[in-house]
Structures are given as C-alpha cells and as structure tokens.
Design an enzyme around this catalytic site. Structure first.
Site, PDB file in Angstrom:
ATOM      1  CE  LYS A   1      -4.616  -1.198   1.687  1.00  0.00           C
ATOM      2  NZ  LYS A   1      -5.602  -1.001   2.968  1.00  0.00           N
TER       3      LYS A   1
ATOM      4  CE  LYS B   1      -6.193  -8.729  -1.979  1.00  0.00           C
ATOM      5  NZ  LYS B   1      -6.347  -8.158  -0.411  1.00  0.00           N
TER       6      LYS B   1
ATOM      7  CE  LYS C   1     -12.237  -3.612  -0.237  1.00  0.00           C
ATOM      8  NZ  LYS C   1     -12.835  -4.256   0.619  1.00  0.00           N
TER       9      LYS C   1
HETATM   10  P1  TYM Z   1     -10.849  -6.368   4.071  1.00  0.00           P
HETATM   11  O1  TYM Z   1     -11.721  -5.235   4.161  1.00  0.00           O
HETATM   12  O2  TYM Z   1      -9.813  -5.966   2.881  1.00  0.00           O
HETATM   13  O3  TYM Z   1     -11.478  -7.723   3.595  1.00  0.00           O
HETATM   14  C1  TYM Z   1     -12.304  -8.358   4.437  1.00  0.00           C
HETATM   15  C2  TYM Z   1     -12.354  -9.717   4.137  1.00  0.00           C
HETATM   16  O4  TYM Z   1     -12.151 -10.384   3.008  1.00  0.00           O
HETATM   17  C3  TYM Z   1     -11.171 -11.037   2.865  1.00  0.00           C
HETATM   18  N1  TYM Z   1     -10.863 -11.033   1.017  1.00  0.00           N
HETATM   19  C4  TYM Z   1     -10.658 -11.856   0.588  1.00  0.00           C
HETATM   20  N2  TYM Z   1     -10.807 -13.456   0.681  1.00  0.00           N
HETATM   21  C5  TYM Z   1     -10.413 -14.131  -0.433  1.00  0.00           C
HETATM   22  N3  TYM Z   1     -10.165 -13.709  -1.659  1.00  0.00           N
HETATM   23  C6  TYM Z   1      -9.902 -12.469  -1.859  1.00  0.00           C
HETATM   24  N4  TYM Z   1      -9.538 -11.897  -2.891  1.00  0.00           N
HETATM   25  C7  TYM Z   1     -10.226 -11.492  -0.668  1.00  0.00           C
HETATM   26  N5  TYM Z   1     -10.071 -10.226  -0.639  1.00  0.00           N
HETATM   27  C8  TYM Z   1     -10.577  -9.810   0.576  1.00  0.00           C
HETATM   28  C9  TYM Z   1     -10.191 -10.462   3.858  1.00  0.00           C
HETATM   29  O5  TYM Z   1      -9.249 -11.522   3.943  1.00  0.00           O
HETATM   30  C10 TYM Z   1     -10.824 -10.342   4.888  1.00  0.00           C
HETATM   31  O6  TYM Z   1     -11.210 -11.454   5.763  1.00  0.00           O
HETATM   32  N6  TYM Z   1      -7.602  -5.827   7.691  1.00  0.00           N
HETATM   33  C11 TYM Z   1      -8.764  -6.157   7.479  1.00  0.00           C
HETATM   34  C12 TYM Z   1     -10.145  -5.797   8.328  1.00  0.00           C
HETATM   35  C13 TYM Z   1     -10.061  -5.907   9.636  1.00  0.00           C
HETATM   36  C14 TYM Z   1     -10.140  -7.067  10.231  1.00  0.00           C
HETATM   37  C15 TYM Z   1      -9.959  -6.681  11.879  1.00  0.00           C
HETATM   38  C16 TYM Z   1     -10.333  -8.353   9.956  1.00  0.00           C
HETATM   39  C17 TYM Z   1      -9.894  -5.076  10.399  1.00  0.00           C
HETATM   40  N7  TYM Z   1      -9.909  -5.540  11.873  1.00  0.00           N
HETATM   41  C18 TYM Z   1     -10.002  -7.948  12.776  1.00  0.00           C
HETATM   42  C19 TYM Z   1     -10.308  -9.436  11.026  1.00  0.00           C
HETATM   43  C20 TYM Z   1     -10.073  -9.004  12.278  1.00  0.00           C
HETATM   44  C21 TYM Z   1      -9.255  -5.863   5.958  1.00  0.00           C
HETATM   45  O7  TYM Z   1      -8.640  -4.960   5.348  1.00  0.00           O
HETATM   46  O8  TYM Z   1     -10.176  -6.685   5.284  1.00  0.00           O
END
Ligand code: TYM
Length: 328
Positions: free
Chosen positions: A111, A193, A196
């Site tokens: 990032k 990956k 969005k």
């Molecule tokens: P975020 O918002 O990027 O994504 C949310 C969830 O979706 C999963 N994910 C995917 N899984 C499979 N294939 C993909 N292409 C894919 N893209 C996204 C992510 O692994 C995630 O589970 N840092 C985290 C948000 C967060 C969080 C937390 C998660 C903040 N605090 C505490 C767990 C516990 C994030 O940016 O997810």
C-alpha cells in the site's frame, strides 16, 4: 461458546473474494459461536476518503452484511468508529508493537508503494488497530481470507507479549481460513488477488453486480489453452474458477473436476457464472430492502455500538489497570 471477531472495510464495492473468503463464513459460524462483526471505518481512512462517499459506503457495507445473513439477533454487528475503545486500545498496543514488526507487513509495503503520496502513520500502525479490534473481545477465532494471515500473526504476537509482561490479559486468537475461497484471484490476471480496487472491472465480481454482468465477467475470465477442467501448474485461471465453484456449491475440488471431465471451458465458465449468480441473487435483493429502511439500519447500528462498547470496555479497563493507569 467460543468468541469470534472479524471486520471488513467499507471501501467501495465488496467483491466475491470478500464474500467467499470471509462474509459467507461469518454467517455460517453464527449458530455455534458468539460472533462479533464490525465495519472497520477507522481502517478505511488510512487511505484518503471523500466524506460523503465514505458515509454512504459505511451504511451500505453495514446493510450488505445484514443482506449476506449476519443476524443482529444472534451476532453483534457494529461500526468501529462508533466504539471509542478501539482507538484507545490501539494506542496502548502501538506502544507494545515494534517499528521493525510493522515494517515487515507485506500489506504496508504494497500500500505504501501504491499510495506513495500519502504514507501516513495510520497506514503503518494499521495492524495494531486490527489487533485491538480482536483482542478487545477476547476472540478465540478470526475468520479471514488468506491475505490477512500476516496481520493475524502479529495480533497473536502482541497478545502473547502482553500476557508475558502482565499475565493473563488477552486470549491469543487463532485464524480461521476457509479451505475453499480463502484466496479468490482476479478473473483477468489470476496471479493477483481479486480486489475491489482493480482498475479493470472485469477482474472482479462485486457482490451487488447484476446477473448479466456476472455472467459476462466469468465468460471473459482468463484461462489457458489446454482446455481441460482440472487443477495444475500454469493453470491459475482454471484453478481459481474451480475454487470459486467449489466454494459456492460446497463441493470439493475433486468433485468439481469429476463433474466437468470431458467438458470445455465454455460450459464450465457458464456453470460457474450461474452458480455465483444464484448465490448472490438473494443478497442483492435483501440489500435493496435494507437500504430502503434507514430507520431500521440506524437502530441496528446504534444498539450494536452500545453493546460492543459495554463488552470491550471490560477488556480496556483490565489493560489500563494492568499497565499501571489509575482507574476512573
Ligand atoms: P478487507 O476489508 O480488505 O477484506 C475483508 C475480508 O475479505 C477477505 N478477502 C478475501 N478473501 C479471499 N479472496 C480475496 N480475493 C479476498 N479479498 C479480501 C479478507 O481476507 C478479509 O477477511 N484488515 C482487514 C479488516 C480488519 C479485520 C480486523 C479483520 C480490520 N480489523 C479484525 C479481522 C479482524 C481488511 O482490510 O479486510
């Protein structure tokens, strides 16, 4: 009951990757665990956001979680910025997290390269806020996609460190990463990956995409020239489609291979597209209903925030005491 915590950022349209990697499992786990889920808007401002758009996306993400089947009667569902304990514990954890540890986070490296004009301190300390989210609820399990594994490792390290220093502060959380769907790849470049933020809309399927768009994106999905529906090296596109089909149908990847033995990619892609369309159709319909009832949404997130505050305040109070702050 064991405790589950997970979060999702309200950044733009959530994708099939978010759904299969995380949200679907959030829903499935609700009956057997005490589940706590959050729209993590504090994390979202680590990249620049437009206020009106952010406000809309937070509400839409909240409604989308309800539409996916997160049930506020069973689970706690709240918006992170409305629960002040998250930022408070994050500060404390920052002081127990090393610069070197945060520097090793691959998401930070990616990032900060992509947003070179705004490498802010929040982007760097993002993982300690994530640790705070999880540890505040003494979570046992964290259902996430594979891309969050490194952040979760750091949360575990921070928890273990605090426990070593102050004895019995936090439950050390385990990752819960699904067998199928943990890493949904781009439909246009299956070595990347699904995201969005991809500039090519054909690379990702949004949860709220219309059926025609979903079908088109799968029909155009990049595969290979072998024309054989099986997993293998150099078959990233097909591997990905098999994984998606397995995740939405609940079949194993072996069963998927058997089902399409002797069939061409055209048939296979159409079948994957249709399975995804049927999985997402009810979600889109329910999303429209929830967005049409703002009063309900508001009541729901207010109650969620109140309950989350009450639960998380206990852990924050304990941490404050243990590290030597005076109680209020
Ligand atoms: P975020 O918002 O990027 O994504 C949310 C969830 O979706 C999963 N994910 C995917 N899984 C499979 N294939 C993909 N292409 C894919 N893209 C996204 C992510 O692994 C995630 O589970 N840092 C985290 C948000 C967060 C969080 C937390 C998660 C903040 N605090 C505490 C767990 C516990 C994030 O940016 O997810």
């Amino acid at each position: 009951k064991k405790i589950i915590f997970s979060g999702v950022q309200p950044s733009g349209q959530l994708t099939l990757g978010n759904y299969l990697g995380a949200l679907k499992n959030w829903v499935d786990l609700q009956d057997d665990y005490r589940c706590i889920y959050s729209v993590v808007d504090l994390h979202a401002i680590t990249v620049r956001q437009e206020p009106a758009k952010l406000r809309r996306q937070i509400l839409e993400t909240y409604a989308l979680l309800l539409a996916c089947g997160v049930d506020p009667q069973k689970s706690l569902l709240f918006i992170q910025s409305q629960v002040s304990t998250h930022a408070e514990l994050a500060w404390i954890l920052n002081c127990y997290t090393q610069f070197g540890e945060l520097s090793r986070m691959t998401q930070f490296k990616d990032k900060s390269a992509r947003h070179a004009d705004n490498v802010n301190a929040g982007l760097f300390t993002y993982p300690s806020l994530m640790a705070a989210d999880i540890l505040l609820y003494q979570a046992d399990l964290v259902p996430v996609g594979a891309d969050q594994k490194q952040h979760l490792e750091l949360s575990r390290d921070i928890a273990t460190r605090m426990n070593g220093l102050y004895n019995n502060v936090f439950t050390v959380p385990e990752p819960y990463i699904p067998k199928a769907g943990a890493r949904v790849m781009s439909l246009q470049d299956p070595t990347k990956k699904m995201s969005k933020s991809d500039e090519n809309v054909n690379a990702y399927v949004a949860i709220l995409d219309k059926p025609d768009d979903i079908m088109r994106k799968f029909k155009r999905a990049v595969t290979d020239s072998e024309a054989k529906v099986c997993r293998g090296e150099g078959k990233d596109g097909v591997n990905n489609l098999i994984g998606i089909y397995a995740a939405v149908t609940g079949k194993t990847e072996e069963q998927v291979e058997a089902e399409f033995e002797g069939k061409g990619y055209g048939d296979f892609k159409a079948a994957v597209g249709e399975a995804v369309v049927e999985t997402l159709r009810p979600v889109r319909e329910k999303f429209e209903q929830y967005m049409g009832d703002k009063a309900f949404l508001e009541q729901c997130y207010r109650e969620g925030a109140e309950k989350a505050y009450a639960v998380s305040r206990r852990t924050l109070g304990k941490v404050q005491r243990k590290i030597g702050f005076l109680s209020r």
